[in-house]
Scaffold this active site. Sequence first.
Site: not given
Length: 324
Positions: A129, A154
């Site tokens: 990501s 995250y």
Amino acid sequence: MTTLVTGAAGFVGFHAVNALLDQGVDVVGIDNLNAYYDPALKQARLAHLQARPGFSFEKLELADHEAVLALVERVRPDRILHLGAQAGVRYSIDQPFAYANSNLHGHLSVLEAARHLGDDLKHLVYASSSSVYGERSSVPFREDDVTMRPASLYAATKLADELMSSAYASLYGTAATGLRFFTVYGPWGRPDMAYWLFSDAMFEGRPIKVFNGGEMERDFTYIDDIIAPLLRILDDSPPRGHHEVYNIGGSSPVKLMDMISSLEGALGMAAEKIMLPMQAGDVTRTYADTSKLERDYGFEQTVRLDEGLARFADWYRDWRNREA
């Protein structure tokens, strides 16, 4: 050839599986179909895939390493596309253990299963990501930038996935490639993302929540522009022990307020806006340097934001009508 795809009922997974089936590749999909967002959307994606020849599905938790290993040993895929993960920056503030279970234990399960395939596995491609870059003033973001200050749990789990993958490549010869996605959007997308949340609010006559007073930029990337290079990467057969990471993004950040204006035009309605402060774990901008991807796999952005949001708006209206 058989490709194992985790997160097959997710947004990117759904599009990737469709594209692989179009190429005549047999696909075994994995997903836990959790309720992070409306399971009806995941079930609708899955129903579409299950109607296609060459696709089979297994519902299981990636963190169940024994079940993942048993499936991999039975299927013996020559490639693994690992897209299954607990997504969302803001959700990680409230549900941290969901990220440890899915993104850490789940990723390790996939790495262990890949290790057992040995030379039979040509390539493991996994989703990272843009969040790994954290908050930074220097742009664009390059793969060799230091990424040791993630702004959310995250992001930290995705960075850990990259480190674990590098270790397995070094220890066991697993050929692996990580893809740092930058704000992927489009039809069949994720309801937790801003463009979908804004669309829901506008259709229901609610104000939209604009964080950081609108002073944010995102490198929006249309789903088709993700899938094309992803398939070229997946089809590659790197040498044993090779680990690489690539940015996949539009390389053209858009101001949040400009995105909202484009969405208003695509939906044909205006949004009432509530300006709010920055949320914990968020960053002010993302901006991909894709020169490495362009050099190695010929990446180029083909769908501009206005066009992509118009395509999403057409699909979204149809989806709302079906759900109603």
